[in-house]
Scaffold this motif. Sequence first.
Motif, mmCIF file in Angstrom:
data_model
loop_
_atom_site.group_PDB
_atom_site.id
_atom_site.type_symbol
_atom_site.label_atom_id
_atom_site.label_comp_id
_atom_site.label_asym_id
_atom_site.label_seq_id
_atom_site.Cartn_x
_atom_site.Cartn_y
_atom_site.Cartn_z
ATOM 1 N N ARG A 94 -3.206 -10.702 0.353
ATOM 2 C CA ARG A 94 -3.992 -10.501 -0.866
ATOM 3 C C ARG A 94 -5.410 -11.046 -0.713
ATOM 4 N N SER A 95 -5.557 -12.133 0.036
ATOM 5 C CA SER A 95 -6.897 -12.715 0.204
ATOM 6 C C SER A 95 -7.781 -11.855 1.105
ATOM 7 N N ILE A 96 -7.183 -11.050 1.970
ATOM 8 C CA ILE A 96 -7.938 -10.184 2.877
ATOM 9 C C ILE A 96 -8.316 -8.860 2.204
ATOM 10 N N LEU A 97 -7.408 -8.341 1.395
ATOM 11 C CA LEU A 97 -7.637 -7.042 0.760
ATOM 12 C C LEU A 97 -8.738 -7.133 -0.288
ATOM 13 N N PRO A 98 -9.500 -6.050 -0.453
ATOM 14 C CA PRO A 98 -10.515 -6.046 -1.519
ATOM 15 C C PRO A 98 -9.834 -6.020 -2.892
ATOM 16 N N GLN A 99 -10.514 -6.564 -3.883
ATOM 17 C CA GLN A 99 -9.977 -6.604 -5.245
ATOM 18 C C GLN A 99 -9.924 -5.190 -5.821
ATOM 19 N N THR A 100 -8.800 -4.860 -6.416
ATOM 20 C CA THR A 100 -8.663 -3.586 -7.129
ATOM 21 C C THR A 100 -8.461 -3.904 -8.609
ATOM 22 N N MET A 101 -8.667 -2.928 -9.422
ATOM 23 C CA MET A 101 -8.623 -3.163 -10.859
ATOM 24 C C MET A 101 -7.263 -3.673 -11.325
ATOM 25 N N MET A 102 -6.210 -2.896 -11.127
ATOM 26 C CA MET A 102 -4.915 -3.318 -11.633
ATOM 27 C C MET A 102 -3.795 -3.178 -10.616
ATOM 28 N N PHE A 103 -4.077 -2.715 -9.446
ATOM 29 C CA PHE A 103 -3.035 -2.510 -8.446
ATOM 30 C C PHE A 103 -3.111 -3.585 -7.373
ATOM 31 N N ASP A 104 -1.942 -4.107 -7.021
ATOM 32 C CA ASP A 104 -1.832 -5.081 -5.945
ATOM 33 C C ASP A 104 -1.148 -4.374 -4.766
ATOM 34 N N PHE A 105 -1.915 -4.097 -3.734
ATOM 35 C CA PHE A 105 -1.377 -3.376 -2.587
ATOM 36 C C PHE A 105 -0.774 -4.301 -1.533
ATOM 37 N N SER A 106 -0.819 -5.612 -1.762
ATOM 38 C CA SER A 106 -0.293 -6.545 -0.764
ATOM 39 C C SER A 106 1.200 -6.369 -0.485
ATOM 40 N N PRO A 107 2.051 -6.029 -1.476
ATOM 41 C CA PRO A 107 3.460 -5.805 -1.128
ATOM 42 C C PRO A 107 3.663 -4.620 -0.176
ATOM 43 N N ILE A 108 2.886 -3.575 -0.354
ATOM 44 C CA ILE A 108 3.010 -2.405 0.527
ATOM 45 C C ILE A 108 2.586 -2.780 1.941
#
Length: 85
Positions: free
Chosen positions: A54-68
Amino acid sequence: MPSSFIESFIFLLIEVLSLAILFRVLLSWVDPMANMRITQMLRDLTEPVLAPIRSILPQTMMFDFSPIIAMLLLQAISLLIRSAL
């Protein structure tokens, strides 16, 4: 014999983490504030895996892509280990 135990343990760990991530995502729809004890346990189990992603991924509005990303990485690690053996 010891290597097969270690292999089995690693693959079991990867499967448990993958399932924990999946259940955490599903429970987040039912319990978004993590009030249920099972949700808190899944959060405690999976957060060490998801937080660095999550700290590496860019911030998205409402979706958290870290589990994928985490599940894809866990599967890639599993495939790499299987091919190395």
